[in-house]
Design an enzyme around this catalytic site. Structure first.
Site, mmCIF file in Angstrom:
data_model
loop_
_atom_site.group_PDB
_atom_site.id
_atom_site.type_symbol
_atom_site.label_atom_id
_atom_site.label_comp_id
_atom_site.label_asym_id
_atom_site.label_seq_id
_atom_site.Cartn_x
_atom_site.Cartn_y
_atom_site.Cartn_z
ATOM 1 N N GLU A 38 -65.375 -40.493 99.293
ATOM 2 C CA GLU A 38 -65.450 -39.053 99.516
ATOM 3 C C GLU A 38 -64.056 -38.485 99.810
ATOM 4 O O GLU A 38 -63.723 -37.379 99.372
ATOM 5 C CB GLU A 38 -66.412 -38.746 100.658
ATOM 6 C CG GLU A 38 -67.868 -38.991 100.272
ATOM 7 C CD GLU A 38 -68.838 -38.742 101.407
ATOM 8 O OE1 GLU A 38 -69.691 -37.862 101.283
ATOM 9 O OE2 GLU A 38 -68.733 -39.450 102.427
ATOM 10 N N GLU B 222 -74.144 -45.322 101.042
ATOM 11 C CA GLU B 222 -74.785 -44.883 102.291
ATOM 12 C C GLU B 222 -76.294 -45.094 102.308
ATOM 13 O O GLU B 222 -76.889 -45.349 103.362
ATOM 14 C CB GLU B 222 -74.488 -43.407 102.549
ATOM 15 C CG GLU B 222 -73.072 -43.108 103.023
ATOM 16 C CD GLU B 222 -72.097 -42.902 101.884
ATOM 17 O OE1 GLU B 222 -70.981 -42.422 102.136
ATOM 18 O OE2 GLU B 222 -72.444 -43.225 100.716
#
Length: 688
Positions: free
Chosen positions: A105, A125
């Site tokens: 990210e 995640e």
């Protein structure tokens, strides 16, 4: 600036170095100085471009999970990425090793990404019961397309540099020095002017997704088909859908809300528990870093049946040379043929290439001569579960195996110390209990005998890692950890049927809890004859199951068991004959039938299992409660989203379980309900 962030300069390009060993996790100690450095460089007129690079063996491999559950500290990762994205100068991420989760990210917050050839990127995640919470679900679809992004996010699997380039997740693969090429790339972009469009403002791929929402929904349905009651894959899908339908700021805000909801929920707590539990399980008393594993290149397998063939495939898949032994050529060829058939099935499903199939088959050869095992580094016995048969095998292996070879038994119940005593080298003997199908199932119970040498345990752990297994070291007892607890769980299965439950009502209570299948579906799949033989050897009976076996109803393989299976089908269909048989047995035994609900079913099956887990801890058969969780999640289908039986018991209330065990012990007088001393202690402490 803190030691975790530094900067070097090369002709107007600032290289921001992140250094937070071992994996540059994005904890506050890294975020705060990085944010300060980016603010400084944004305002610096002498800085024309910025490269983000990492020291050590990897780029940023993710967030700092240890911060979860603690009060947030500014700046957050979204704050850092928002600042990075606001810089008008070209920014480049130089990725080596892994850029995962928050690390990827962060890279998505840069205008450009260059990767080393061996780099991997991804958003895993979901494997921790989360979704990317720092813009990953909003930015990645704008780079690679919504459907492609969804596949990466919901699977949680990282992709290599070559695939990332093909998708559009990175802009180039470095051919030489990564940082030097990233600097040159950044300088060229700075000299070229602009504009340098942030990923968040790129609309082409999102507009294409808006124009074909039906295709996205088809992809979403397929991606979440195997979610098995987990919430995170569904939330990931929702977040990517939001990236298509909402304004970027709205999609980011909703992504963060869902991230926090998941982070604070039971599912993520359970999956994070398992994440750490699997890493803790390889820490074994007496096997420190100073204990060297023996090298294993050539593995022998005694037995070419279902288990032996699967074990052979597991080692061949791990790149090792394998010799499979059978007593006769007909059995050997049948076993080798099944191995080839299994690999061919993988090719037809697209999970294995023809080239890889041939390479793996080339590593496996068969023999009927024990002397062909003489140069093996590890020999695994996978023969019939009968001590006399094991004795013959190990006495023969003791004759032919070279000095230093590890001798392993795949026994699932028998006394490993007795097996080791059949040799003159008990220190070289260890249990390697694989789970069927052995080339697929992740769990490997490593059974530590009384005289198993530390280096033999180290070898078993090393081999497990090499073939992609999740190892748990356990002690010697009947059934070790998994099967011993399974025996306790199924102790009351027949009683439930005789007192009023049906196979389908019991199984529904389990699947509603989150199990992939219930106990009667499972025994039909495995074969009723297996447990029948075990009962007969132990002098035990099960009125309903024994009657079915006497009729030749062994489950799916015969088309009838506790359920009926239409020809060629695997779907269980309730069988009126079986229900009549159960009722007849109840009358015969003088048992008055009554309605039995799901709560009672779970109390009388799962609570005894947890009680047995407490006894296992009490006896030192398992080192930690979390080891038991790793066994049950990876080997027996316990729902991952509930963290394993011992973790679930702690969250559910050990005191509540104790009270109900005491109640059922009072009602039935059965030993399976007698509370273990460790359970009583754990109830008082509210923890294991």
């Amino acid at each position: 600036m803190a030691d975790t962030v530094s900067v070097t300069r090369q002709d107007g390009v600032a290289v921001v170095w992140l250094d937070n060993p071992p994996v540059n996790a994005l904890g506050h100690a890294l975020r705060q100085p990085l944010h300060a450095m980016l603010e400084k460089l944004r305002a610096d007129a002498d800085t024309a471009a910025i490269v983000i690079a990492c020291k050590g063996r990897t780029f940023v491999a993710g967030a700092d999970i240890s911060e979860f559950g603690q009060p947030p500290k500014a700046p957050s990762l979204p704050d850092v990425i928002a600042l990075l994205e606001s810089i008008g100068k070209p920014t480049v991420a130089a990725i080596h090793g892994n850029a995962l989760g928050g690390g990827f990210e962060l890279a998505l917050g840069c205008h450009y990404r260059i990767a080393a050839p061996d780099a991997r990127v991804g958003l895993p995640e979901v494997t921790l019961g989360l979704l990317p919470g720092a813009g990953g679900t909003v930015r990645l679809p704008r780079l690679v397309g919504a459907r492609e992004a969804l596949g990466v996010i919901v699977s949680g699997k990282p992709v290599n540099a070559e695939k990332a380039l093909a998708l559009g997740a990175i802009d180039a693969i470095a051919e030489g020095d990564l940082v030097a090429e990233a600097v040159s790339f950044a300088r060229a972009r700075a000299e070229g002017g602009g504009p340098h469009v942030p990923v968040l403002k790129r609309e082409e791929k999102i507009e294409a997704a808006r124009n074909d929402l039906d295709a996205f929904e088809e992809t979403a349905k397929a991606a979440t088909a195997n979610a098995r009651g987990l919430t995170a894959p569904l939330r990931c899908t929702e977040a990517v859908r939001n990236a298509i339908l909402l304004e970027p700021s709205q999609a980011l805000a909703r992504e963060r809300e869902m991230f926090v909801e998941l982070r604070d929920g039971e599912e993520s707590a359970a999956l994070r528990h398992l994440f750490f539990a699997e890493r803790e399980a390889v820490k074994v008393e007496g096997v420190g870093k100073d204990v060297a594993a023996r090298p294993v290149r050539h593995v022998g397998i005694v037995g070419a049946g279902t288990m032996g063939g699967g074990i052979a495939m597991a080692f061949a898949n791990g790149g090792m040379r394998v010799t499979v032994l059978e007593v006769g050529d007909e059995a050997l060829q049948r076993g080798l043929g099944q191995i080839e058939k299994n690999y061919a099935g993988s090719v037809s499903r697209g999970s294995l290439s023809e080239k890889d199939k041939l390479a793996r088959l080339a590593r496996i050869r068969g023999t009927t001569d024990y002397t062909d095992m003489s140069d093996c580094d590890l020999i695994v016995e996978a023969v019939f579960e009968e001590m006399g048969v094991k004795r013959k095998v190990f006495e023969k292996l003791d004759e032919v195996a070279r000095d230093g070879a590890v001798l392993a038994s795949n026994t699932s119940y028998l006394d490993l110390d007795a097996i080791a005593a059949f040799t003159k080298r008990p220190s070289d003997v260890v249990g390697l209990h694989f789970f069927s199908p052995a080339h697929v199932m992740r769990l490997l119970e490593i059974v530590r005998g009384e005289r198993t040498a530390p280096e033999v345990l180290a070898t078993a752990l090393s081999v497990a890692k090499a073939i992609g297994k999740t190892p748990v070291v356990v002690g010697v007892c009947d059934g070790f950890v998994g099967n011993r607890m399974l025996a306790a769980r199924r102790e009351e299965n027949e009683a439930l049927l005789l007192e009023g439950a049906s196979p389908s009502s019991v199984d529904k209570a389990f699947t509603d809890f989150g199990w992939p299948m219930g106990p009667f579906q499972m025994v039909d799949l495995a074969g009723l004859d297996i447990s029948w033989r075990h009962r007969q050897s132990q002098g035990l009976t099960a009125p309903v199951a024994d009657s079915l076996c006497e009729l030749g109803y062994f489950g799916q393989k015969t088309g009838r068991g506790f359920y009926r299976y239409d020809e060629g089908a695997r779907k269980p269909v309730p069988d009126p004959f079986v229900e009549e048989l159960i009722e007849a047995k109840s009358r015969e035994l003088g048992i008055e039938r009554r309605a039995i609900g799901a709560e009672e079913i779970l109390e009388r099956t799962m609570y005894p299992m947890i009680n047995e887990g407490a006894r296992i801890l009490e006896e030192g058969i398992a080192a930690r409660a979390s080891d038991i969780d790793v066994v049950w999640v990876n080997g027996y289908g316990f729902p991952r989203g509930k963290g394993g039986p011992m973790f679930w018991a702690r969250r559910h209330g050990i005191d509540k379980i104790l009270a109900r065990l005491e109640y059922w012990h009072g009602v039935t007088g059965k030993p399976v309900y007698r509370p273990a001393r460790k359970l009583v202690e754990a109830a008082a402490a509210a923890s294991w």
